[in-house]
Design an enzyme around this catalytic site. Structure first.
Site, mmCIF file in Angstrom:
data_model
loop_
_atom_site.group_PDB
_atom_site.id
_atom_site.type_symbol
_atom_site.label_atom_id
_atom_site.label_comp_id
_atom_site.label_asym_id
_atom_site.label_seq_id
_atom_site.Cartn_x
_atom_site.Cartn_y
_atom_site.Cartn_z
ATOM 1 N N HIS A 1 -3.845 8.477 -2.996
ATOM 2 C CA HIS A 1 -2.868 7.568 -3.608
ATOM 3 C C HIS A 1 -3.616 6.374 -4.204
ATOM 4 O O HIS A 1 -4.822 6.252 -4.083
ATOM 5 C CB HIS A 1 -1.908 7.027 -2.537
ATOM 6 N N HIS B 1 2.557 10.596 -6.308
ATOM 7 C CA HIS B 1 3.316 9.543 -6.996
ATOM 8 C C HIS B 1 2.823 9.462 -8.442
ATOM 9 O O HIS B 1 1.630 9.257 -8.689
ATOM 10 C CB HIS B 1 3.133 8.189 -6.292
ATOM 11 N N GLU C 1 0.353 6.732 -10.131
ATOM 12 C CA GLU C 1 -0.954 6.450 -9.531
ATOM 13 C C GLU C 1 -2.023 7.317 -10.200
ATOM 14 O O GLU C 1 -2.560 8.250 -9.609
ATOM 15 C CB GLU C 1 -0.861 6.667 -8.017
ATOM 16 N N GLU D 1 -5.926 5.229 -0.188
ATOM 17 C CA GLU D 1 -5.313 4.373 -1.201
ATOM 18 C C GLU D 1 -6.490 3.868 -2.018
ATOM 19 O O GLU D 1 -7.252 3.018 -1.545
ATOM 20 C CB GLU D 1 -4.554 3.198 -0.560
ATOM 21 N N ARG E 1 7.547 6.868 -10.585
ATOM 22 C CA ARG E 1 6.920 7.204 -9.297
ATOM 23 C C ARG E 1 7.387 8.564 -8.740
ATOM 24 O O ARG E 1 6.597 9.350 -8.231
ATOM 25 C CB ARG E 1 7.293 6.100 -8.298
#
Lengths: 94, 308
Positions: B195, B67, B70, B269, B125
């Site tokens: 991510h 993405h 990020e 994440e 994104r």
């Protein structure tokens, strides 16, 4: 193409405590464009979820008053996104 | 002229490409660069292979930057390559890992999107492919994998940020990665994707609430990996299956790799929990990378010891 600017765009954090709260937010997306940061999209939201989304300065007042009207708990994580974008470069060149 | 690459700063695509070249020059015995494909805008997709070059070894595939917005994710992949090569011969664990394993590192998965996020739209994104019958651009590469791809009707509109694309693996970036992983299926024992944000370590599945057969095993690894991460700065991560920890997702890389047969798949994440969100200040890059490194090293050690 000129780069996109995010002057005074805001990032909201909303705590959805019941189905009504979730549907209020879903209804808002019918008329206002929200960029979901967490979760990734409107269809992923659920009760008891904390939702982060970005909204333009123009629409932020509508969002704020709607949330207040329905007693939905919220905070503004970022008040001026453009400022925050500039602030992320906080390390000087070595 | 591209400025200097720095591990303490976010680097644009040109700097990352020059950095890959520098890594090759600096560590010719340990680093090789594989072009696994190219993007719609004809940018190269590079995987760096880290480790000894002779013979076939167990491998871990890692990707960053699926993405575009990020940015902390590609920063971690660069940090990983730097630390791995720098600490070989000095750090006992890393030396053992690199003697016995290879790491395939894709520092930027969504190159076109990443460039766009630097030059035009910081909040971008998706990738940058055109969509038929729509003026909206881009596909969410992490909805484009061939795993329960069409199960969510909410990802089928090109203007959505989570648009799954016109078909599974329709995107050149996805195809390049899946082809590479399929062709290295014998050696790849684990897959880790990075991510941001929300501080989580996720395991399969995302497309169903069902748990995979080795769920307990994966959960244990995730628990210890997050514990290891927190030892540095007490950063708290939560962990668990995607579907029950966050929400159901279809077409994700993590689930696809798992169902292909690589039974140890993880999605980080990274920082933070929302204060800055995608705009994590550069001053947080090093601490984030340092703590994440502890986690990744634990996972690698586990894979080395517990896979055949």
């Amino acid at each position: 193409i000129a780069p996109v600017h995010f002057d005074r765009e805001k990032v909201f954090r909303v705590k959805l405590q019941n189905e009504k709260h979730a549907s209020v937010l879903k209804n808002l997306t019918q008329s206002i464009e929200l960029d979901f940061w967490y979760p990734d999209a409107i269809h992923d939201i659920a009760v008891n979820m904390t939702v982060d989304f970005r909204v333009s300065e123009k629409e932020s007042q509508t969002i704020q008053s709607t949330l207040e009207q329905h007693k939905i708990h919220y905070e503004i994580l970022i008040h001026d996104l453009q400022e925050e974008i500039e602030k992320q470069f906080d390390v000087k060149d070595e | 002229i591209a400025g200097r690459h720095s591990y303490a700063k976010y680097n644009d695509w040109d700097k990352i490409v020059s950095w890959t070249e520098k890594m090759l020059e600096k560590h010719p015995e340990m680093v090789s660069r594989i072009k696994i494909g190219s993007t719609v805008e004809d940018n190269p997709l590079y995987v760096l292979k880290i480790g000894k070059k002779d013979g076939e070894r167990k491998a871990i595939f890692m990707d960053c930057g699926i993405h575009a917005r990020e940015w902390i994710s590609p920063a971690f992949c660069q940090w990983f390559v730097y630390q791995a090569t720098k600490s070989y011969g000095k750090n006992k664990i890393m030396t053992k890992l690199l003697d016995r394993m290879n790491f395939y590192v894709l520092p930027v998965f969504n190159v076109d999107g990443y460039i766009w996020s630097w030059t035009q739209d910081r909040m971008w994104r998706k990738n940058r492919s055109r969509n038929q019958n729509s003026t909206c651009i881009g596909t969410d590469l992490n909805r484009n994998f061939d795993v329960s791809w069409d199960s969510s009707p909410n990802t089928n509109k090109p203007c959505l940020n989570v648009y799954r694309g016109p078909a599974p693996e329709s995107e050149k970036e996805t195809k390049a990665v899946t082809n590479f992983i399929r062709s290295h299926l014998n050696s790849i024992k684990a897959y880790i994707t990075f991510h941001s944000y929300s501080q989580m370590l996720l395991i399969p599945y995302g497309y169903t609430f069902k748990l995979p057969p080795n769920h307990q095993d994966l959960l244990k690894v995730a628990r210890i990996a997050t514990d290891a991460l927190s030892t540095r700065y007490e950063t708290r991560y939560i962990y668990g299956p995607i579907a029950s920890t966050i929400y159901k997702t279809s077409g994700s890389s993590l689930d696809w790799v798992y169902d292909l047969g690589i039974k140890h798949t993880f999605a980080f994440e990274l920082r933070d929990k929302g204060k800055s969100g995608f705009l994590l200040p550069e001053s947080r890059i090093k601490p984030t990378c340092k703590e994440t490194m502890l986690s990744v090293k634990f996972i690698a050690k586990y894979i080395l010891k517990n896979t055949s």
